[in-house]
Design a protein around this motif. Sequence first.
Motif, PDB file in Angstrom:
ATOM      1  N   PRO A 252       0.633  -1.153   0.092  1.00  0.00           N
ATOM      2  CA  PRO A 252       0.073  -0.149   0.070  1.00  0.00           C
ATOM      3  C   PRO A 252       0.839   1.294  -0.058  1.00  0.00           C
ATOM      4  N   ILE A 253       0.407   2.140  -0.719  1.00  0.00           N
ATOM      5  CA  ILE A 253       1.067   3.368  -0.872  1.00  0.00           C
ATOM      6  C   ILE A 253       0.397   4.348   0.136  1.00  0.00           C
ATOM      7  N   ILE A 254       1.166   4.613   1.606  1.00  0.00           N
ATOM      8  CA  ILE A 254       0.781   5.276   2.435  1.00  0.00           C
ATOM      9  C   ILE A 254       0.328   6.698   2.123  1.00  0.00           C
ATOM     10  N   GLY A 255       1.094   7.548   1.194  1.00  0.00           N
ATOM     11  CA  GLY A 255       0.925   8.690   0.725  1.00  0.00           C
ATOM     12  C   GLY A 255       2.192   9.349   0.060  1.00  0.00           C
ATOM     13  N   LEU A 256       1.959  10.758  -0.338  1.00  0.00           N
ATOM     14  CA  LEU A 256       2.930  11.278  -1.218  1.00  0.00           C
ATOM     15  C   LEU A 256       3.567  12.293  -0.287  1.00  0.00           C
ATOM     16  N   VAL A 257       4.634  12.664  -0.401  1.00  0.00           N
ATOM     17  CA  VAL A 257       5.189  14.280   0.176  1.00  0.00           C
ATOM     18  C   VAL A 257       5.868  14.959  -0.884  1.00  0.00           C
ATOM     19  N   GLU A 258       5.395  16.081  -0.628  1.00  0.00           N
ATOM     20  CA  GLU A 258       6.326  17.276  -1.533  1.00  0.00           C
ATOM     21  C   GLU A 258       7.487  17.833  -0.815  1.00  0.00           C
ATOM     22  N   ASN A 259       8.667  17.548  -1.572  1.00  0.00           N
ATOM     23  CA  ASN A 259       9.782  18.226  -0.704  1.00  0.00           C
ATOM     24  C   ASN A 259      10.264  19.502  -1.637  1.00  0.00           C
ATOM     25  N   MET A 260      10.916  20.208  -0.763  1.00  0.00           N
ATOM     26  CA  MET A 260      11.488  21.549  -1.467  1.00  0.00           C
ATOM     27  C   MET A 260      10.390  22.297  -2.115  1.00  0.00           C
ATOM     28  N   SER A 261       9.357  22.436  -1.395  1.00  0.00           N
ATOM     29  CA  SER A 261       8.247  23.165  -1.981  1.00  0.00           C
ATOM     30  C   SER A 261       8.150  24.439  -1.341  1.00  0.00           C
ATOM     31  N   GLY A 262       8.614  25.480  -2.084  1.00  0.00           N
ATOM     32  CA  GLY A 262       8.705  26.846  -1.628  1.00  0.00           C
ATOM     33  C   GLY A 262      10.002  27.136  -0.975  1.00  0.00           C
ATOM     34  N   TYR A 263      10.554  28.476  -1.169  1.00  0.00           N
ATOM     35  CA  TYR A 263      11.652  28.821  -0.604  1.00  0.00           C
ATOM     36  C   TYR A 263      11.501  30.434  -0.050  1.00  0.00           C
ATOM     37  N   THR A 264      11.822  30.651   1.128  1.00  0.00           N
ATOM     38  CA  THR A 264      11.444  31.883   1.759  1.00  0.00           C
ATOM     39  C   THR A 264      12.991  32.711   1.847  1.00  0.00           C
TER      40      THR A 264
ATOM     41  N   SER B 177       9.541  32.121  -2.750  1.00  0.00           N
ATOM     42  CA  SER B 177       9.575  31.829  -4.312  1.00  0.00           C
ATOM     43  C   SER B 177       9.401  30.097  -4.436  1.00  0.00           C
ATOM     44  N   ASP B 178       9.310  29.759  -5.913  1.00  0.00           N
ATOM     45  CA  ASP B 178       9.235  28.383  -5.768  1.00  0.00           C
ATOM     46  C   ASP B 178      10.123  27.716  -6.953  1.00  0.00           C
ATOM     47  N   PRO B 179      11.131  27.488  -6.639  1.00  0.00           N
ATOM     48  CA  PRO B 179      12.367  27.495  -7.615  1.00  0.00           C
ATOM     49  C   PRO B 179      12.085  25.822  -8.479  1.00  0.00           C
ATOM     50  N   PHE B 180      11.453  25.201  -7.461  1.00  0.00           N
ATOM     51  CA  PHE B 180      10.971  23.743  -8.224  1.00  0.00           C
ATOM     52  C   PHE B 180       9.591  23.710  -8.589  1.00  0.00           C
ATOM     53  N   GLY B 181       8.898  24.740  -8.391  1.00  0.00           N
ATOM     54  CA  GLY B 181       7.318  24.669  -8.741  1.00  0.00           C
ATOM     55  C   GLY B 181       6.861  24.294  -7.284  1.00  0.00           C
ATOM     56  N   LYS B 182       5.233  24.351  -7.260  1.00  0.00           N
ATOM     57  CA  LYS B 182       4.572  23.986  -6.251  1.00  0.00           C
ATOM     58  C   LYS B 182       3.524  23.270  -6.706  1.00  0.00           C
ATOM     59  N   GLY B 183       3.121  22.371  -5.679  1.00  0.00           N
ATOM     60  CA  GLY B 183       1.641  21.940  -5.898  1.00  0.00           C
ATOM     61  C   GLY B 183       1.809  20.511  -6.816  1.00  0.00           C
ATOM     62  N   GLY B 184       2.508  20.493  -7.402  1.00  0.00           N
ATOM     63  CA  GLY B 184       2.550  19.193  -8.288  1.00  0.00           C
ATOM     64  C   GLY B 184       2.329  18.049  -7.717  1.00  0.00           C
ATOM     65  N   VAL B 185       2.940  17.619  -6.765  1.00  0.00           N
ATOM     66  CA  VAL B 185       2.729  16.442  -5.912  1.00  0.00           C
ATOM     67  C   VAL B 185       1.359  16.326  -5.382  1.00  0.00           C
ATOM     68  N   GLU B 186       0.674  17.420  -5.079  1.00  0.00           N
ATOM     69  CA  GLU B 186      -0.638  17.244  -4.491  1.00  0.00           C
ATOM     70  C   GLU B 186      -1.618  17.137  -5.644  1.00  0.00           C
ATOM     71  N   ASP B 187      -1.287  17.726  -6.686  1.00  0.00           N
ATOM     72  CA  ASP B 187      -2.168  17.538  -7.935  1.00  0.00           C
ATOM     73  C   ASP B 187      -1.967  16.051  -8.316  1.00  0.00           C
ATOM     74  N   ALA B 188      -0.990  15.358  -8.161  1.00  0.00           N
ATOM     75  CA  ALA B 188      -0.685  14.104  -8.565  1.00  0.00           C
ATOM     76  C   ALA B 188      -1.527  13.068  -7.376  1.00  0.00           C
ATOM     77  N   SER B 189      -1.460  13.646  -6.309  1.00  0.00           N
ATOM     78  CA  SER B 189      -2.376  12.832  -5.482  1.00  0.00           C
ATOM     79  C   SER B 189      -3.649  12.833  -5.603  1.00  0.00           C
ATOM     80  N   GLU B 190      -4.407  14.014  -6.181  1.00  0.00           N
ATOM     81  CA  GLU B 190      -5.699  14.230  -6.412  1.00  0.00           C
ATOM     82  C   GLU B 190      -5.906  13.205  -7.522  1.00  0.00           C
ATOM     83  N   GLY B 191      -4.921  13.178  -8.646  1.00  0.00           N
ATOM     84  CA  GLY B 191      -5.066  12.391 -10.089  1.00  0.00           C
ATOM     85  C   GLY B 191      -4.994  10.993  -9.758  1.00  0.00           C
ATOM     86  N   THR B 192      -4.477  10.608  -8.642  1.00  0.00           N
ATOM     87  CA  THR B 192      -4.068   9.200  -8.514  1.00  0.00           C
ATOM     88  C   THR B 192      -5.078   8.472  -7.507  1.00  0.00           C
TER      89      THR B 192
END
Length: 342
Positions: A246-258, A266-281
Motif C-alpha cells: 500500500p502507498i501510504i501517501g505522497l510527500v512534496e519536498n523542497m516546496s517553496g523557498y522563503t 519563491s518556488d524554484p522547483f514549482g509548487k503543488g505538483g505532488v498534491e495535484d498528482a495525489s488528486e489525480g491518482t
Amino acid sequence: MMDEQALKARLPDSVAARIQTIKLTDGTVTLVLEASGLDADNRAGLESAVKQMLGEAEGVSEVRVAMVADRAPAPPVAPAPKTPRIIAVGSGKGGVGKSTLTANLAVALARMGRKVGVVDADVYGPSQPTLFDNKGAKPEGRNEKLVPVPSRHGVPVLSMGHLVEPGKALAWRGPMAGNAMAQLVDAHWGDTELLLIDLPPGTGDVQLTMLSKFKPEGAVIVSTPQDLALIDAQRAANLFETGKVPIIGLVENMSGYTCPSCGEVSDPFGKGGVEDASEGTGIPFLGRIPLAMEIRISSDAGSPSAAGDSAEAEPFRDIARKLSDWLDAASKSEAAVSKENA
C-alpha cells in the motif's frame, strides 16, 4: 504366602511412599520406585536396603528394583524476537530529500513514543550516518548478525556507511547490493517495533530484494514538485503497487523557498505538483516540506530538524502523525481480520 500389600508393609513409610508399582510373581518381586531428589549414592543405598528387606520375606526368591525420577522442567524458551513493521521511503530519482525525510520521520516518531529504527538501503550513496551524526561508528556482530549503531536521538541505525571506509566507492553489481540490504534489515533490532527503510532512487535490485524478502507494510513516496521528478515518483509508486504494498501517501519536498533577507517566497522547483498528482491518482497527500536553509544546516550537523521545536520541524511532525495514524489503523484492521478468521 506374602502378597503385595504385605510386602509393602515391611518397608519404612518413607520408602513405601516412593513405590509407584509393586508386583509379586512366582517369588519375584518387581518394584518401581520414584527417586526424585536422590543422588547416585542415595539411590544405590535405597535399592540395596529394599532388596534386603523384601528378600527376607517368606516366598521371595528375587527382588528387582527400577528407579525413575521426574524429568527436570525444560528451561523456558525465550520468545522469538518480534519482527519490526517495515515502512519503505522511496523516490523515483535521487536528490529529492528522501533520506532527510526518513531521518526526520524516524526522530519525530521516536519523540511520539514509537520504537523506531532506520535502515539506510542506499548502499551506493549512504546518507544516514551523516544525518544521525554517527559516521565512523562500526556495528558489532552477534551470532552472524549485525547490531545497529545507536544515535543520540534514540533511533538505532544501520547503513553501508557504517561498514565501509568514508568516501570509498562500492563497485558492486545489483545482486550484491540487494544482499547487503538484506543483511542490514535482518539484524539484531531488539525491541525496535518499526523500521523505516531509506531506499535508493529508482526501481532496481535493492527494491526487488526488499519486496521479495522483507515486504513492507506500506510505502511513502517523496518527490519535488517538478514534472520530471513526478514522472519518476510515479514509477516508484507503480513498483510498490505491483508488489501489493500500500502507498501510504505522497510527500512534496523542497516546496517553496522563503528569502531570509526580504521574506519573499519563491518556488524554484514549482509548487503543488505532488498534491495535484495525489488528486489525480487517489493516493493520499501527506504534506509538503519547504526548501529551507535551516533544514540543510541541521541535516549536515547530524541533528534532524524534528529533534527540535523550530518551525522547520512542524512539517515533519505533521507527516509523522499521519504515518502514525495510518499504522494504528492498519493494526486495528489486521486485528479485526484475525478475529474474523479465528
